[in-house]
Design a protein around this motif. Structure first.
Motif, mmCIF file in Angstrom:
data_model
loop_
_atom_site.group_PDB
_atom_site.id
_atom_site.type_symbol
_atom_site.label_atom_id
_atom_site.label_comp_id
_atom_site.label_asym_id
_atom_site.label_seq_id
_atom_site.Cartn_x
_atom_site.Cartn_y
_atom_site.Cartn_z
ATOM 1 N N PRO A 22 0.833 -1.203 0.000
ATOM 2 C CA PRO A 22 0.000 0.000 0.000
ATOM 3 C C PRO A 22 0.870 1.257 0.000
ATOM 4 N N PRO A 23 0.277 2.393 -0.324
ATOM 5 C CA PRO A 23 1.051 3.642 -0.355
ATOM 6 C C PRO A 23 1.256 4.251 1.038
ATOM 7 N N LYS A 24 0.939 3.516 2.079
ATOM 8 C CA LYS A 24 1.073 4.052 3.440
ATOM 9 C C LYS A 24 1.738 3.031 4.344
ATOM 10 N N GLN A 25 2.104 3.496 5.540
ATOM 11 C CA GLN A 25 2.659 2.615 6.561
ATOM 12 C C GLN A 25 1.649 2.513 7.700
ATOM 13 N N TYR A 26 1.855 1.517 8.560
ATOM 14 C CA TYR A 26 0.905 1.240 9.628
ATOM 15 C C TYR A 26 1.575 1.368 10.995
ATOM 16 N N ASP A 27 0.856 1.958 11.930
ATOM 17 C CA ASP A 27 1.327 2.043 13.313
ATOM 18 C C ASP A 27 1.164 0.705 14.027
ATOM 19 N N LEU A 28 0.141 -0.041 13.629
ATOM 20 C CA LEU A 28 -0.150 -1.324 14.267
ATOM 21 C C LEU A 28 -0.637 -2.310 13.216
ATOM 22 N N ILE A 29 -0.044 -3.504 13.240
ATOM 23 C CA ILE A 29 -0.495 -4.613 12.401
ATOM 24 C C ILE A 29 -0.734 -5.788 13.334
#
Length: 138
Positions: A22-29
């Motif tokens: 995706p074009p974004k990053q995640y704080d929590l997975i």
């Protein structure tokens, strides 16, 4: 975001976790008993594909992001071996051992590392809770 290659439902992203970009990053997975089944229901089977998916998802963590993985032991022999030989690493690891039915107790690695999966229930007899933390400098 909910990522699942096969579940067709509103709001679910139908992509393979190995290829997800995706074009974004995640704080929590959060992955709850999912990584160990990735690649098992495919032809040909790729039992280590869940580990590759974990590596890809780790790449998607934002600075100071965290990934929490619940891994059912005994369901995917190859991923269990990656845990045993240290290739699949977590910053923090916790363990649960099933006592009866759905009653669990906290355990140590030696108590769960060789437990088999109970296909009659179906549930794991041992669980690893792995936490990966991305530092803000990574």
């Amino acid at each position: 975001d909910i990522l699942d290659k096969y579940e067709v439902a509103e709001g679910v992203i139908n992509e393979d976790a190995v290829d997800f970009d995706p074009p974004k990053q995640y704080d929590l997975i959060v992955s709850i008993f999912t990584l160990q089944v990735i690649g098992l229901d495919e032809a040909p089977q790729e039992p280590a594909k869940g580990f590759r998916a974990m590596q890809n998802l780790k790449r998607l963590l934002a600075p100071s992001g965290r990934m929490i993985i619940l891994h059912a032991l005994g369901h995917n022999y190859e991923m269990d071996e990656l845990l045993k030989n240290g290739e699949m690493k977590f910053d923090k690891q916790f363990y649960l051992k099933r006592i009866t039915d759905y009653k669990w107790k906290e355990a140590i690695w030696d108590d769960v590392k060789d437990l088999t999966y109970d296909y009659s229930t179906p549930t794991a007899n041992g669980v690893v809770i792995g936490i990966i933390e991305k530092s803000s400098s990574q």
